[in-house]
Scaffold this active site. Structure first.
Site, mmCIF file in Angstrom:
data_model
loop_
_atom_site.group_PDB
_atom_site.id
_atom_site.type_symbol
_atom_site.label_atom_id
_atom_site.label_comp_id
_atom_site.label_asym_id
_atom_site.label_seq_id
_atom_site.Cartn_x
_atom_site.Cartn_y
_atom_site.Cartn_z
ATOM 1 N N HIS A 1 0.903 -1.262 -0.042
ATOM 2 C CA HIS A 1 0.222 0.106 -0.666
ATOM 3 C C HIS A 1 1.041 1.325 -0.356
ATOM 4 C CE1 HIS A 1 -3.894 1.944 1.302
ATOM 5 N NE2 HIS A 1 -2.969 3.517 0.956
ATOM 6 N N HIS B 1 1.542 5.163 -1.530
ATOM 7 C CA HIS B 1 1.327 6.601 -2.327
ATOM 8 C C HIS B 1 2.745 6.801 -3.492
ATOM 9 C CE1 HIS B 1 -3.353 7.020 -1.118
ATOM 10 N NE2 HIS B 1 -2.366 6.005 0.540
ATOM 11 N N LYS C 1 -9.459 -0.448 -6.132
ATOM 12 C CA LYS C 1 -9.230 0.682 -4.644
ATOM 13 C C LYS C 1 -10.397 0.840 -4.819
ATOM 14 C CE LYS C 1 -8.352 1.851 -0.809
ATOM 15 N NZ LYS C 1 -6.618 3.184 -0.429
ATOM 16 N N HIS D 1 -10.411 1.423 1.372
ATOM 17 C CA HIS D 1 -10.658 2.237 2.380
ATOM 18 C C HIS D 1 -11.834 1.974 3.499
ATOM 19 C CE1 HIS D 1 -8.440 5.694 3.970
ATOM 20 N NE2 HIS D 1 -9.745 6.127 4.593
ATOM 21 N N HIS E 1 -4.932 -0.832 5.777
ATOM 22 C CA HIS E 1 -4.550 0.113 7.246
ATOM 23 C C HIS E 1 -5.295 0.171 8.599
ATOM 24 C CE1 HIS E 1 -7.316 2.592 5.076
ATOM 25 N NE2 HIS E 1 -6.359 3.064 3.921
ATOM 26 N N ASP F 1 1.031 2.226 3.834
ATOM 27 C CA ASP F 1 0.157 3.353 3.321
ATOM 28 C C ASP F 1 0.811 4.735 3.610
ATOM 29 O OD1 ASP F 1 -1.719 5.061 2.555
ATOM 30 O OD2 ASP F 1 -2.374 5.074 5.287
HETATM 31 C C1 NCD Z 1 -4.023 9.135 1.892
HETATM 32 C C2 NCD Z 1 -3.242 10.175 0.734
HETATM 33 O O1 NCD Z 1 -2.686 11.475 1.318
HETATM 34 O O2 NCD Z 1 -3.955 9.511 -0.397
HETATM 35 N N1 NCD Z 1 -3.693 9.358 3.364
HETATM 36 C C3 NCD Z 1 -3.677 8.916 4.331
HETATM 37 O O3 NCD Z 1 -3.338 9.470 5.909
HETATM 38 N N2 NCD Z 1 -3.515 7.865 4.438
HETATM 39 C C4 NCD Z 1 -4.907 9.104 1.650
HETATM 40 C C5 NCD Z 1 -5.763 6.924 2.171
HETATM 41 O O4 NCD Z 1 -4.955 6.035 2.183
HETATM 42 O O5 NCD Z 1 -6.434 7.239 3.037
HETATM 43 ZN ZN ZN Z 2 -3.389 4.535 1.530
#
Ligand code: NCD
Ligand code: ZN
Length: 348
Positions: A14, A16, A100, A137, A175, A248
């Site tokens: 996971h 970003h 997702k 999520h 998460h 995450d």
């Molecule tokens: C994530 C993001 O910033 O893209 N933020 C987070 O707090 N985890 C999005 C997500 O996974 O909820």
């Molecule tokens: Zn995330």
């Protein structure tokens, strides 16, 4: 005392990575520690077609640089109107590994997300048939539900129903932050698993308010009470194949975090493995670390285990206050703290 941990090369289920300059700034942190990563599709606009995912994958590979042994695994962002055929074709062509589900407005760039789970039932039907994982999520978005209860309420109102209606669908509850989520995943079939982040293993909700408001400890789902953190630690270190590593890592520029309305997201990629290893050591469970980091994830996804190994050596490392191209752009998780493992990149 263990001085050296040698584990099979791990994956991060996971991540970003963002796009453009931010992608360039952050991709190396994930690529140096992990062989593969599940790439979240919440760009603006979101990644909803195989073509967009293929192009994004190319940008990631270009940013990671030639000769980097890193495989981004792409995901499709589910919307109310997504064509099930696009998902099936994208999966068949090898572009989409998973889909997702963001409930609309649950988190960063989720305004195109799903407003009612029934709207994606035709897509879930296809995914169940072709064995494609649904990554969830898991928070309701109703403003009348307390933010600390949104994950538990999501289990009752949405996830239980999805699992009853699609009993063979592979689901990763992403998460997780609560003992309710741990219990739910344990009780479900082998087709239901969960990722656990380093930050939810390290901090409880007090960290967000320690001596003042702490924007770099704020993420979604928000950290919960101590009893939940302890339940997550037990789950992660239990050796159960249902729980695996997903950081995450969610970078936002410092200016976007340190703001009157700061973004949700914790940037933990720079010391991801070191921070997980600290937890496993504190729990006296270094023997289950490799399975959590490198085995349970690929087995759940039906992918081969990685070749090669990485090493963590006992050595004090201090997490810097800032990292990034201008040395001031991003604040990593555990900034200013000491960790007791040093990561050594992989060997064949
Ligand atoms: C994530 C993001 O910033 O893209 N933020 C987070 O707090 N985890 C999005 C997500 O996974 O909820
Ligand atoms: Zn995330």
């Amino acid at each position: 005392m263990t001085e050296r941990l040698v584990i099979r090369r791990p994956d991060d289920w996971h991540v970003h990575l963002r796009d453009g300059a931010m992608l360039e700034a952050v991709v190396a942190y994930t690529a140096r520690q992990f062989s593969r990563a599940i790439i979240m599709p919440n760009l603006a606009p979101p990644v909803t077609t195989a073509e967009a995912a293929g192009a994004y994958r190319q940008r990631i590979l270009a940013a990671a640089g030639k000769g980097t042994d890193f495989t981004p695994l792409m995901t499709c962002y589910l919307t109310d109107t997504l064509d099930p055929g696009e998902v099936e074709r994208g999966h068949a062509s090898g572009v989409f590994t998973a889909c997702k589900l963001y409930p609309a407005n649950a988190t960063t760039n989720s305004s195109y997300g799903v407003t009612d789970i029934q709207n994606i039932y035709p897509v879930l039907d296809v995914m169940q048939r072709i064995g494609m994982p649904l990554l969830v999520h898991g928070e309701v978005t109703d403003s009348d539900i307390d933010i600390f209860d949104r994950e538990a309420v999501f289990i009752d109102r949405v996830l239980s129903k999805v699992i009853a209606d699609f009993p063979d669908l592979k689901v990763v509850f992403e998460h997780i932050t609560t003992s309710e989520a741990v219990d739910f995943v344990h009780a479900a079939g082998a087709n239901v698993a969960a990722t656990i982040t380093p930050h939810h293993l390290h901090i409880n909700r007090n960290a967000i308010f320690e001596g003042g408001i702490r924007p770099h400890q704020y993420c979604l789902p928000v950290a919960k009470r101590e009893k939940h953190r302890l339940a997550l630690r037990r789950a992660a270190t239990s050796g159960s194949p249902k729980f695996f590593l997903g950081t995450d890592t969610a970078p936002h520029a410092r200016s976007a975090k340190e703001s009157a309305c700061g973004c949700a997201g914790i940037f933990n990629a720079p010391f991801a493995l070191e921070s997980y290893a600290a937890v496993f050591e504190e729990e006296g469970a270094l023997d289950t670390f490799e399975a959590f980091a490198s085995e349970h994830g690929p087995r759940f996804y039906g992918l081969p285990l990685n070749e090669g190994q990485v090493v963590l050596e006992r050595q004090e490392v201090v997490v810097p206050d800032h990292v990034g191209p201008d040395d001031a752009n991003l604040t990593p998780f555990l900034a200013g703290k000491s960790l007791h493992w040093k990561f050594i990149p992989h060997t064949e």
